[in-house]
Design a protein around this motif. Structure first.
Motif, PDB file in Angstrom:
ATOM      1  N   ASP A 151       0.823  -1.206   0.000  1.00  0.00           N
ATOM      2  CA  ASP A 151       0.000   0.000   0.000  1.00  0.00           C
ATOM      3  C   ASP A 151       0.859   1.259   0.000  1.00  0.00           C
ATOM      4  O   ASP A 151       0.464   2.290  -0.532  1.00  0.00           O
ATOM      5  CB  ASP A 151      -0.935   0.020   1.212  1.00  0.00           C
ATOM      6  N   LEU A 152       2.049   1.181   0.594  1.00  0.00           N
ATOM      7  CA  LEU A 152       2.926   2.346   0.659  1.00  0.00           C
ATOM      8  C   LEU A 152       3.359   2.811  -0.723  1.00  0.00           C
ATOM      9  O   LEU A 152       3.567   3.999  -0.947  1.00  0.00           O
ATOM     10  CB  LEU A 152       4.174   2.035   1.495  1.00  0.00           C
ATOM     11  N   PHE A 153       3.522   1.887  -1.647  1.00  0.00           N
ATOM     12  CA  PHE A 153       4.037   2.240  -2.966  1.00  0.00           C
ATOM     13  C   PHE A 153       3.008   2.135  -4.073  1.00  0.00           C
ATOM     14  O   PHE A 153       3.329   2.384  -5.235  1.00  0.00           O
ATOM     15  CB  PHE A 153       5.258   1.373  -3.304  1.00  0.00           C
ATOM     16  N   ASP A 154       1.764   1.789  -3.756  1.00  0.00           N
ATOM     17  CA  ASP A 154       0.727   1.668  -4.772  1.00  0.00           C
ATOM     18  C   ASP A 154       0.560   2.998  -5.496  1.00  0.00           C
ATOM     19  O   ASP A 154       0.278   4.022  -4.892  1.00  0.00           O
ATOM     20  CB  ASP A 154      -0.590   1.248  -4.118  1.00  0.00           C
ATOM     21  N   GLY A 155       0.791   3.012  -6.807  1.00  0.00           N
ATOM     22  CA  GLY A 155       0.652   4.226  -7.604  1.00  0.00           C
ATOM     23  C   GLY A 155       1.769   5.237  -7.404  1.00  0.00           C
ATOM     24  O   GLY A 155       1.642   6.391  -7.811  1.00  0.00           O
ATOM     25  N   ALA A 156       2.871   4.829  -6.812  1.00  0.00           N
ATOM     26  CA  ALA A 156       3.952   5.763  -6.494  1.00  0.00           C
ATOM     27  C   ALA A 156       4.876   6.027  -7.672  1.00  0.00           C
ATOM     28  O   ALA A 156       5.147   5.145  -8.478  1.00  0.00           O
ATOM     29  CB  ALA A 156       4.778   5.225  -5.324  1.00  0.00           C
ATOM     30  N   VAL A 157       5.368   7.260  -7.714  1.00  0.00           N
ATOM     31  CA  VAL A 157       6.469   7.646  -8.591  1.00  0.00           C
ATOM     32  C   VAL A 157       7.617   7.995  -7.658  1.00  0.00           C
ATOM     33  O   VAL A 157       7.504   8.899  -6.833  1.00  0.00           O
ATOM     34  CB  VAL A 157       6.133   8.868  -9.475  1.00  0.00           C
ATOM     35  N   VAL A 158       8.720   7.258  -7.776  1.00  0.00           N
ATOM     36  CA  VAL A 158       9.893   7.489  -6.923  1.00  0.00           C
ATOM     37  C   VAL A 158      11.001   8.086  -7.777  1.00  0.00           C
ATOM     38  O   VAL A 158      11.304   7.575  -8.862  1.00  0.00           O
ATOM     39  CB  VAL A 158      10.390   6.166  -6.281  1.00  0.00           C
ATOM     40  N   TYR A 159      11.579   9.173  -7.273  1.00  0.00           N
ATOM     41  CA  TYR A 159      12.767   9.737  -7.916  1.00  0.00           C
ATOM     42  C   TYR A 159      13.980   9.095  -7.249  1.00  0.00           C
ATOM     43  O   TYR A 159      14.151   9.188  -6.032  1.00  0.00           O
ATOM     44  CB  TYR A 159      12.812  11.261  -7.750  1.00  0.00           C
ATOM     45  N   VAL A 160      14.838   8.421  -8.033  1.00  0.00           N
ATOM     46  CA  VAL A 160      16.020   7.760  -7.484  1.00  0.00           C
ATOM     47  C   VAL A 160      17.135   8.797  -7.350  1.00  0.00           C
ATOM     48  O   VAL A 160      17.646   9.312  -8.348  1.00  0.00           O
ATOM     49  CB  VAL A 160      16.475   6.574  -8.369  1.00  0.00           C
ATOM     50  N   CYS A 161      17.489   9.079  -6.103  1.00  0.00           N
ATOM     51  CA  CYS A 161      18.527  10.071  -5.806  1.00  0.00           C
ATOM     52  C   CYS A 161      19.912   9.450  -5.914  1.00  0.00           C
ATOM     53  O   CYS A 161      20.822  10.063  -6.463  1.00  0.00           O
ATOM     54  CB  CYS A 161      18.335  10.613  -4.394  1.00  0.00           C
ATOM     55  N   GLU A 162      20.060   8.257  -5.366  1.00  0.00           N
ATOM     56  CA  GLU A 162      21.340   7.545  -5.399  1.00  0.00           C
ATOM     57  C   GLU A 162      21.095   6.058  -5.605  1.00  0.00           C
ATOM     58  O   GLU A 162      20.187   5.495  -4.996  1.00  0.00           O
ATOM     59  CB  GLU A 162      22.100   7.721  -4.085  1.00  0.00           C
ATOM     60  N   HIS A 163      21.931   5.440  -6.442  1.00  0.00           N
ATOM     61  CA  HIS A 163      21.844   4.001  -6.662  1.00  0.00           C
ATOM     62  C   HIS A 163      23.249   3.500  -6.937  1.00  0.00           C
ATOM     63  O   HIS A 163      23.915   3.970  -7.859  1.00  0.00           O
ATOM     64  CB  HIS A 163      20.919   3.701  -7.837  1.00  0.00           C
ATOM     65  N   SER A 164      23.692   2.567  -6.115  1.00  0.00           N
ATOM     66  CA  SER A 164      25.020   1.977  -6.269  1.00  0.00           C
ATOM     67  C   SER A 164      24.898   0.482  -6.007  1.00  0.00           C
ATOM     68  O   SER A 164      23.828   0.014  -5.603  1.00  0.00           O
ATOM     69  CB  SER A 164      26.000   2.607  -5.271  1.00  0.00           C
ATOM     70  N   PRO A 165      25.965  -0.280  -6.191  1.00  0.00           N
ATOM     71  CA  PRO A 165      25.891  -1.707  -5.866  1.00  0.00           C
ATOM     72  C   PRO A 165      25.564  -1.970  -4.392  1.00  0.00           C
ATOM     73  O   PRO A 165      25.132  -3.052  -4.033  1.00  0.00           O
ATOM     74  CB  PRO A 165      27.292  -2.230  -6.218  1.00  0.00           C
ATOM     75  N   GLU A 166      25.704  -0.953  -3.550  1.00  0.00           N
ATOM     76  CA  GLU A 166      25.440  -1.111  -2.114  1.00  0.00           C
ATOM     77  C   GLU A 166      23.981  -0.844  -1.732  1.00  0.00           C
ATOM     78  O   GLU A 166      23.585  -1.112  -0.600  1.00  0.00           O
ATOM     79  CB  GLU A 166      26.361  -0.197  -1.303  1.00  0.00           C
ATOM     80  N   GLY A 167      23.192  -0.302  -2.643  1.00  0.00           N
ATOM     81  CA  GLY A 167      21.793  -0.029  -2.338  1.00  0.00           C
ATOM     82  C   GLY A 167      21.276   1.192  -3.080  1.00  0.00           C
ATOM     83  O   GLY A 167      21.960   1.736  -3.949  1.00  0.00           O
ATOM     84  N   ALA A 168      20.072   1.625  -2.720  1.00  0.00           N
ATOM     85  CA  ALA A 168      19.445   2.756  -3.406  1.00  0.00           C
ATOM     86  C   ALA A 168      18.660   3.605  -2.414  1.00  0.00           C
ATOM     87  O   ALA A 168      18.217   3.132  -1.365  1.00  0.00           O
ATOM     88  CB  ALA A 168      18.529   2.259  -4.522  1.00  0.00           C
TER      89      ALA A 168
END
Length: 191
Positions: free
Chosen positions: A27-44
């Motif tokens: 429910d938290l992400f239903d219909g969500a648009v997320v802007y990815v600020c940081e993404h690396s092999p260690e996480g996002a």
């Protein structure tokens, strides 16, 4: 014979949108648009850009600084992690420097209160979103969710973050992808 572990090629999704697919089971992400600020092999790390709360920027800061006068812009639910921390997503300006800003070369994410003081005195960035909390993924978690078809991805466009009306942001990202919302299904498959 030595066994090797398969290591897929890592592709960063910095400055991308994640669009929650129907049937995500959250429910938290239903219909969500997320802007990815940081993404690396260690996480996002990202911020939900289409979930305004019922709190205005003025109300948020009233208890801390009576003299602050921000716009009536609504504060956003940025995600379920660290809900008591604020994050300001904003356009970068070479003349502005804040104590705690992460930059992905396109936009800044500032967590220090000096940006709020600048916004209140009309010296801060003209385009910004104030978010409480963030969306976070541990090492390999986002990649697994992508493999499960939980998210669609697309390079981000600043105009959708700062200029598109909030209720229209999900559909605007779909339109960029050439997808009709009616065509989305909550059933995924693999060939």
């Amino acid at each position: 014979m030595a066994h090797s572990t398969y290591q897929p090629h890592f592709t960063s999704l910095n400055h991308h949108f994640l669009l929650a697919m129907p049937g995500m089971h959250s429910d938290l992400f239903d219909g969500a648009v997320v802007y990815v600020c940081e993404h690396s092999p260690e996480g996002a790390f990202g911020l939900i850009i289409n979930r305004p709360t019922n709190i205005s920027a003025n109300e948020l800061l009233k208890s801390e600084q009576d003299s602050v006068s921000l716009s009536e812009q609504m504060v956003f639910f940025g995600g379920p992690v660290e809900l008591n921390h604020g994050f300001v997503l904003h356009k970068l300006d070479a003349a502005q420097h804040y104590r705690s800003t992460i930059s992905n070369q396109r936009l800044g994410i500032t967590t220090s209160s000096d940006i709020l003081e600048d916004i209140a005195t009309h010296q801060g960035p003209e385009q910004y979103l104030i978010c409480l909390g963030y969306a976070g993924w541990s090492k390999g978690q986002l990649e697994l969710e992508l493999a499960e078809n939980s998210w669609l991805t697309l390079p981000a466009e600043d105009r959708i973050i700062f200029e598109t009306p909030i209720p229209a942001r999900y559909k605007a990202v779909l339109n960029l992808m050439g997808i009709d919302p009616a065509q989305l299904s909550d059933v995924s498959g693999h060939a």
